[in-house]
Write a protein that holds these residues in place. Structure first.
Motif, PDB file in Angstrom:
ATOM      1  N   ALA A 232      41.514  43.582  52.052  1.00  0.00           N
ATOM      2  CA  ALA A 232      42.087  42.386  51.443  1.00  0.00           C
ATOM      3  C   ALA A 232      41.068  41.764  50.488  1.00  0.00           C
ATOM      4  O   ALA A 232      39.862  42.010  50.591  1.00  0.00           O
ATOM      5  CB  ALA A 232      42.476  41.380  52.521  1.00  0.00           C
ATOM      6  N   VAL A 233      41.558  40.981  49.568  1.00  0.00           N
ATOM      7  CA  VAL A 233      40.717  40.294  48.593  1.00  0.00           C
ATOM      8  C   VAL A 233      40.781  38.799  48.873  1.00  0.00           C
ATOM      9  O   VAL A 233      41.861  38.258  49.140  1.00  0.00           O
ATOM     10  CB  VAL A 233      41.206  40.590  47.158  1.00  0.00           C
ATOM     11  N   ALA A 234      39.666  38.133  48.818  1.00  0.00           N
ATOM     12  CA  ALA A 234      39.640  36.688  49.049  1.00  0.00           C
ATOM     13  C   ALA A 234      40.416  35.977  47.944  1.00  0.00           C
ATOM     14  O   ALA A 234      40.165  36.214  46.760  1.00  0.00           O
ATOM     15  CB  ALA A 234      38.202  36.184  49.087  1.00  0.00           C
ATOM     16  N   PRO A 235      41.353  35.121  48.286  1.00  0.00           N
ATOM     17  CA  PRO A 235      42.105  34.385  47.254  1.00  0.00           C
ATOM     18  C   PRO A 235      41.169  33.499  46.442  1.00  0.00           C
ATOM     19  O   PRO A 235      40.173  32.991  46.966  1.00  0.00           O
ATOM     20  CB  PRO A 235      43.105  33.556  48.060  1.00  0.00           C
ATOM     21  N   PRO A 236      41.471  33.294  45.167  1.00  0.00           N
ATOM     22  CA  PRO A 236      40.605  32.480  44.321  1.00  0.00           C
ATOM     23  C   PRO A 236      40.751  30.981  44.548  1.00  0.00           C
ATOM     24  O   PRO A 236      40.024  30.185  43.955  1.00  0.00           O
ATOM     25  CB  PRO A 236      41.057  32.853  42.900  1.00  0.00           C
ATOM     26  N   PHE A 249      51.745  42.313  44.184  1.00  0.00           N
ATOM     27  CA  PHE A 249      51.006  43.529  44.536  1.00  0.00           C
ATOM     28  C   PHE A 249      51.635  44.729  43.836  1.00  0.00           C
ATOM     29  O   PHE A 249      50.936  45.522  43.195  1.00  0.00           O
ATOM     30  CB  PHE A 249      51.036  43.724  46.055  1.00  0.00           C
ATOM     31  N   ALA A 250      52.952  44.867  43.961  1.00  0.00           N
ATOM     32  CA  ALA A 250      53.631  46.025  43.371  1.00  0.00           C
ATOM     33  C   ALA A 250      53.514  46.039  41.854  1.00  0.00           C
ATOM     34  O   ALA A 250      53.310  47.096  41.243  1.00  0.00           O
ATOM     35  CB  ALA A 250      55.103  46.026  43.790  1.00  0.00           C
ATOM     36  N   ALA A 251      53.634  44.871  41.217  1.00  0.00           N
ATOM     37  CA  ALA A 251      53.535  44.803  39.759  1.00  0.00           C
ATOM     38  C   ALA A 251      52.162  45.258  39.282  1.00  0.00           C
ATOM     39  O   ALA A 251      52.031  46.030  38.324  1.00  0.00           O
ATOM     40  CB  ALA A 251      53.826  43.384  39.285  1.00  0.00           C
ATOM     41  N   ALA A 252      51.100  44.767  39.953  1.00  0.00           N
ATOM     42  CA  ALA A 252      49.744  45.145  39.550  1.00  0.00           C
ATOM     43  C   ALA A 252      49.479  46.617  39.833  1.00  0.00           C
ATOM     44  O   ALA A 252      48.778  47.291  39.068  1.00  0.00           O
ATOM     45  CB  ALA A 252      48.725  44.265  40.273  1.00  0.00           C
ATOM     46  N   PHE A 253      50.026  47.129  40.930  1.00  0.00           N
ATOM     47  CA  PHE A 253      49.871  48.561  41.231  1.00  0.00           C
ATOM     48  C   PHE A 253      50.506  49.396  40.122  1.00  0.00           C
ATOM     49  O   PHE A 253      49.893  50.362  39.635  1.00  0.00           O
ATOM     50  CB  PHE A 253      50.541  48.871  42.570  1.00  0.00           C
ATOM     51  N   LEU A 254      51.713  49.039  39.713  1.00  0.00           N
ATOM     52  CA  LEU A 254      52.386  49.794  38.653  1.00  0.00           C
ATOM     53  C   LEU A 254      51.653  49.666  37.322  1.00  0.00           C
ATOM     54  O   LEU A 254      51.608  50.622  36.536  1.00  0.00           O
ATOM     55  CB  LEU A 254      53.832  49.322  38.510  1.00  0.00           C
ATOM     56  N   HIS A 255      51.073  48.503  37.069  1.00  0.00           N
ATOM     57  CA  HIS A 255      50.253  48.340  35.858  1.00  0.00           C
ATOM     58  C   HIS A 255      49.134  49.371  35.841  1.00  0.00           C
ATOM     59  O   HIS A 255      48.892  50.047  34.830  1.00  0.00           O
ATOM     60  CB  HIS A 255      49.674  46.929  35.812  1.00  0.00           C
ATOM     61  N   GLY A 256      48.438  49.511  36.962  1.00  0.00           N
ATOM     62  CA  GLY A 256      47.367  50.497  37.033  1.00  0.00           C
ATOM     63  C   GLY A 256      47.879  51.914  36.912  1.00  0.00           C
ATOM     64  O   GLY A 256      47.287  52.751  36.219  1.00  0.00           O
ATOM     65  N   PHE A 269      44.012  46.744  42.464  1.00  0.00           N
ATOM     66  CA  PHE A 269      44.679  45.799  41.565  1.00  0.00           C
ATOM     67  C   PHE A 269      45.745  45.017  42.334  1.00  0.00           C
ATOM     68  O   PHE A 269      45.890  43.800  42.174  1.00  0.00           O
ATOM     69  CB  PHE A 269      45.341  46.540  40.401  1.00  0.00           C
ATOM     70  N   GLY A 270      46.518  45.732  43.154  1.00  0.00           N
ATOM     71  CA  GLY A 270      47.570  45.082  43.915  1.00  0.00           C
ATOM     72  C   GLY A 270      47.031  44.024  44.857  1.00  0.00           C
ATOM     73  O   GLY A 270      47.606  42.930  44.971  1.00  0.00           O
ATOM     74  N   ALA A 271      45.930  44.336  45.537  1.00  0.00           N
ATOM     75  CA  ALA A 271      45.343  43.381  46.471  1.00  0.00           C
ATOM     76  C   ALA A 271      44.888  42.114  45.749  1.00  0.00           C
ATOM     77  O   ALA A 271      45.050  40.997  46.255  1.00  0.00           O
ATOM     78  CB  ALA A 271      44.172  44.032  47.199  1.00  0.00           C
ATOM     79  N   ILE A 272      44.322  42.278  44.571  1.00  0.00           N
ATOM     80  CA  ILE A 272      43.862  41.131  43.788  1.00  0.00           C
ATOM     81  C   ILE A 272      45.051  40.265  43.367  1.00  0.00           C
ATOM     82  O   ILE A 272      45.038  39.036  43.498  1.00  0.00           O
ATOM     83  CB  ILE A 272      43.072  41.602  42.553  1.00  0.00           C
ATOM     84  N   ALA A 273      46.106  40.907  42.857  1.00  0.00           N
ATOM     85  CA  ALA A 273      47.273  40.165  42.393  1.00  0.00           C
ATOM     86  C   ALA A 273      48.008  39.491  43.554  1.00  0.00           C
ATOM     87  O   ALA A 273      48.490  38.365  43.421  1.00  0.00           O
ATOM     88  CB  ALA A 273      48.221  41.102  41.647  1.00  0.00           C
ATOM     89  N   GLY A 274      48.087  40.172  44.696  1.00  0.00           N
ATOM     90  CA  GLY A 274      48.738  39.579  45.856  1.00  0.00           C
ATOM     91  C   GLY A 274      48.003  38.353  46.356  1.00  0.00           C
ATOM     92  O   GLY A 274      48.624  37.344  46.719  1.00  0.00           O
ATOM     93  N   ALA A 285      56.699  29.332  38.811  1.00  0.00           N
ATOM     94  CA  ALA A 285      56.857  30.730  38.400  1.00  0.00           C
ATOM     95  C   ALA A 285      55.652  31.096  37.550  1.00  0.00           C
ATOM     96  O   ALA A 285      55.579  30.785  36.359  1.00  0.00           O
ATOM     97  CB  ALA A 285      58.147  30.920  37.612  1.00  0.00           C
ATOM     98  N   SER A 286      54.665  31.728  38.180  1.00  0.00           N
ATOM     99  CA  SER A 286      53.423  32.056  37.498  1.00  0.00           C
ATOM    100  C   SER A 286      52.889  33.356  38.070  1.00  0.00           C
ATOM    101  O   SER A 286      53.146  33.682  39.230  1.00  0.00           O
ATOM    102  CB  SER A 286      52.396  30.931  37.682  1.00  0.00           C
ATOM    103  N   ALA A 287      52.162  34.113  37.259  1.00  0.00           N
ATOM    104  CA  ALA A 287      51.623  35.399  37.720  1.00  0.00           C
ATOM    105  C   ALA A 287      50.263  35.631  37.089  1.00  0.00           C
ATOM    106  O   ALA A 287      49.937  35.076  36.039  1.00  0.00           O
ATOM    107  CB  ALA A 287      52.573  36.537  37.346  1.00  0.00           C
ATOM    108  N   ILE A 288      49.461  36.452  37.738  1.00  0.00           N
ATOM    109  CA  ILE A 288      48.142  36.782  37.222  1.00  0.00           C
ATOM    110  C   ILE A 288      48.271  37.543  35.907  1.00  0.00           C
ATOM    111  O   ILE A 288      49.177  38.363  35.733  1.00  0.00           O
ATOM    112  CB  ILE A 288      47.352  37.602  38.263  1.00  0.00           C
TER     113      ILE A 288
END
Length: 307
Positions: A232-236, A249-256, A269-274, A285-288
């Motif tokens: 897991a990644v520490a939330p910012p 998570f899925a969106a960032a995974f597909l980006h990669g 990437f997914g862990a960071i975005a999640g 409604a916001s996304a990384i």
């Protein structure tokens, strides 16, 4: 034909009413006073997938059944605001809607209105085929009637992903998606043995990659026959809401994946975005963005380890 769409998202367009409650499960009482307000906004799983993909710089198109109603107007406005192409097929039963109860720790309980779908609903085959043939990848939400589009998508040869959400590994509704996609995401929340379910999905279906997300415990990645643990990644920022974390998570995974990254890097990437998504209230409604994702990935990128 030119592949001018990076990702086509099928299904999952709708509206949620967000209620922040003092605890979950919510004890019975005659009434509760909600000081934080009760808000209705566009954004179900397909909307959040499309939003996440677009924020990461991918050309995204969303296709679903949407009603000619106030909820449908909210869905259409969300896509216009974020510059996401939307093909909204008329849905006489109305736009999908749900009520999300969100606890202080960010957990949620969703109440879905199943009256806004009919057994005979279908996405137009000509429209699905035309958009799929223009796309590099298709992400299929598990909302009805997207399962019926899977055979047609296979005919086009496009890569397909899906998210089974909190599948228990047994519910037959999810099987068409689980065994019909090349990339399968699911939550480990309802699984007693995530690795066994992941391996069954790969063995019985088409999946070459299976990812089971496990919240604060990270995620598990099945690729090339091996299961690895993705930390897991520490939330910012403080965690306020888990709604949309799986979609992020899925969106960032597909980006990669579309950028040619390894499955391990995609999962990172997914862990960071999640983790980022957990810091955003459900009412927003916001996304990384791509720049934020790559910057955080550059800070620390430990290799996954065997579970």
């Amino acid at each position: 034909m030119s592949r001018d769409i990076d990702v086509l998202v099928l299904g999952g367009a709708g509206v949620d009413t967000i209620v922040y409650v003092p605890e979950l499960p919510l004890p019975y009482a005659d009434s509760y006073h909600i000081d934080s307000g009760i808000r209705t906004r566009a954004g179900q799983t397909g909307d959040f997938m499309a939003l996440g993909l677009a924020a990461l710089g991918l050309s995204t198109h969303h296709l679903d059944l949407v009603g000619d109603d106030p909820e449908g107007d909210l869905v259409r406005a969300l896509h216009r605001e974020h510059g996401i192409a939307l093909t909204d097929v008329p849905q006489p039963a109305g736009t999908k809607r749900a009520v999300n109860l969100v606890g202080p720790d960010g957990r949620r309980l969703s109440l879905y209105d199943t009256s806004r779908a009919r057994p005979g609903d279908r996405l137009p085959e000509d429209t699905v085929r035309a958009l799929a043939e223009r796309s590099r990848h298709v992400h299929v939400c598990i909302t009805q009637p997207c399962a019926d589009a899977l055979p047609l998508l296979r005919e086009t040869g496009v890569g397909v992903s899906t998210d089974l959400h909190d599948w228990d590994g047994e519910n037959p509704y999810h099987e068409a998606f689980a065994y019909g996609a090349d990339i399968v995401f699911l939550s480990a929340a309802a699984l007693t043995d995530p690795e066994a379910v992941m391996r069954r999905v790969a063995a019985r279906g088409r999946a070459r990659i299976v990812v089971a997300t496990a919240g604060a415990e990270g995620a598990y990645l099945l690729a090339d026959g091996d299961v690895t643990h993705v930390p897991a990644v520490a939330p910012p920022a403080p965690v306020v809401d888990s709604n949309g974390a799986g979609d992020a998570f899925a969106a960032a995974f597909l980006h990669g994946l579309l950028a040619g990254e390894t499955p391990e890097r995609c999962a990172r990437f997914g862990a960071i975005a999640g983790a980022h998504a957990c810091t955003i209230p459900s009412t927003e409604a916001s996304a990384i963005t791509r720049d934020e994702l790559l910057a955080r990935a550059a800070e620390a990128d430990p290799a996954p380890s065997r579970p």
